[in-house]
Design a protein around this motif. Structure first.
Motif, PDB file in Angstrom:
ATOM      1  N   GLU A 130       0.846  -1.201   0.000  1.00  0.00           N
ATOM      2  CA  GLU A 130       0.000   0.000   0.000  1.00  0.00           C
ATOM      3  C   GLU A 130       0.879   1.248   0.000  1.00  0.00           C
ATOM      4  O   GLU A 130       0.609   2.207  -0.708  1.00  0.00           O
ATOM      5  CB  GLU A 130      -0.934   0.013   1.215  1.00  0.00           C
ATOM      6  N   ILE A 137       0.938   4.146  -2.803  1.00  0.00           N
ATOM      7  CA  ILE A 137       0.773   5.557  -2.445  1.00  0.00           C
ATOM      8  C   ILE A 137       1.947   6.368  -2.971  1.00  0.00           C
ATOM      9  O   ILE A 137       1.765   7.443  -3.556  1.00  0.00           O
ATOM     10  CB  ILE A 137       0.611   5.712  -0.915  1.00  0.00           C
ATOM     11  N   THR A 174       1.750   9.256  -5.794  1.00  0.00           N
ATOM     12  CA  THR A 174       2.254  10.591  -5.459  1.00  0.00           C
ATOM     13  C   THR A 174       3.292  11.038  -6.478  1.00  0.00           C
ATOM     14  O   THR A 174       3.287  12.199  -6.906  1.00  0.00           O
ATOM     15  CB  THR A 174       2.854  10.590  -4.035  1.00  0.00           C
ATOM     16  N   LEU A 226      -5.427   7.959  -5.014  1.00  0.00           N
ATOM     17  CA  LEU A 226      -4.599   8.203  -3.838  1.00  0.00           C
ATOM     18  C   LEU A 226      -5.456   8.334  -2.582  1.00  0.00           C
ATOM     19  O   LEU A 226      -5.155   7.735  -1.545  1.00  0.00           O
ATOM     20  CB  LEU A 226      -3.751   9.463  -4.034  1.00  0.00           C
ATOM     21  N   LEU A 228      -6.652   5.068  -1.295  1.00  0.00           N
ATOM     22  CA  LEU A 228      -5.581   4.351  -0.616  1.00  0.00           C
ATOM     23  C   LEU A 228      -5.352   4.919   0.784  1.00  0.00           C
ATOM     24  O   LEU A 228      -5.147   4.179   1.739  1.00  0.00           O
ATOM     25  CB  LEU A 228      -4.283   4.440  -1.432  1.00  0.00           C
ATOM     26  N   VAL A 229      -5.397   6.230   0.885  1.00  0.00           N
ATOM     27  CA  VAL A 229      -5.207   6.889   2.180  1.00  0.00           C
ATOM     28  C   VAL A 229      -6.340   6.508   3.129  1.00  0.00           C
ATOM     29  O   VAL A 229      -6.111   6.190   4.299  1.00  0.00           O
ATOM     30  CB  VAL A 229      -5.118   8.423   2.001  1.00  0.00           C
ATOM     31  N   LEU A 280      -0.765  10.296   6.340  1.00  0.00           N
ATOM     32  CA  LEU A 280      -1.250  10.195   4.962  1.00  0.00           C
ATOM     33  C   LEU A 280      -2.334  11.203   4.555  1.00  0.00           C
ATOM     34  O   LEU A 280      -2.332  11.648   3.393  1.00  0.00           O
ATOM     35  CB  LEU A 280      -1.741   8.769   4.683  1.00  0.00           C
ATOM     36  N   CYS A 290      -3.575  13.417   0.623  1.00  0.00           N
ATOM     37  CA  CYS A 290      -4.859  13.471  -0.068  1.00  0.00           C
ATOM     38  C   CYS A 290      -5.294  14.921  -0.247  1.00  0.00           C
ATOM     39  O   CYS A 290      -5.740  15.313  -1.321  1.00  0.00           O
ATOM     40  CB  CYS A 290      -5.908  12.674   0.707  1.00  0.00           C
TER      41      CYS A 290
END
Length: 106
Positions: A27, A31, A35, A69, A72-73, A82, A86
Motif C-alpha cells: 500500500e 501511495i 504521489t 490516492l 488508498l489513504v 497520509l 490526499c
C-alpha cells in the motif's frame, strides 16, 4: 540436463497464480507511486507550452490519480501522516482543472 529442468521449473512456477494478501508495504508503494505520478503531472501542467487539449487531459489524469490516492489513504485510517497527501492532491486537482478552464475560456 540441468538447464532444461530449470527452464521447466521456472515455467511451472510462473504459471501458478498465487493469492497474495495486501500488506502495508505494498500500500505504501502504491501511495508513493501515485504521489510520484501526481508530481510529474504537476510539473507538466505548469508548462506554458502545453496545448489546451493536453492541459485538460493532464487535469483529468490528475483528478483520477487524486481519487485513487485518497482511496488508498482512506484504507489506512490509523496513518495520520497520509491525509495531508490526499488534501494536497485534491488541491492539485482543483488547480489543474482551473488551468484547463482558463485555457478553454481564453
Amino acid at each position: 540436463m540441468r538447464a532444461p529442468c530449470l527452464v521447466l521449473l521456472a515455467l511451472v512456477l510462473a504459471g501458478c497464480p498465487k493469492q497474495v494478501d495486501r500488506v502495508a508495504g505494498s500500500e505504501d508503494s502504491r501511495i508513493d507511486d501515485t504521489t510520484a505520478q501526481l508530481e510529474e503531472l504537476r510539473l507538466k501542467t505548469e508548462s506554458e507550452s502545453l496545448s489546451c487539449l493536453d492541459r485538460c487531459a493532464a487535469a483529468r489524469q490528475t483528478c483520477e490519480l487524486t481519487e485513487e490516492l485518497c482511496k488508498l489513504v482512506e484504507s489506512q485510517p490509523d496513518r495520520t501522516d497520509l491525509p495531508p497527501r490526499c488534501v494536497q492532491a485534491r488541491e492539485q486537482c482543483a488547480q489543474a482543472n482551473a488551468g484547463c478552464t482558463r485555457c478553454r475560456n481564453g
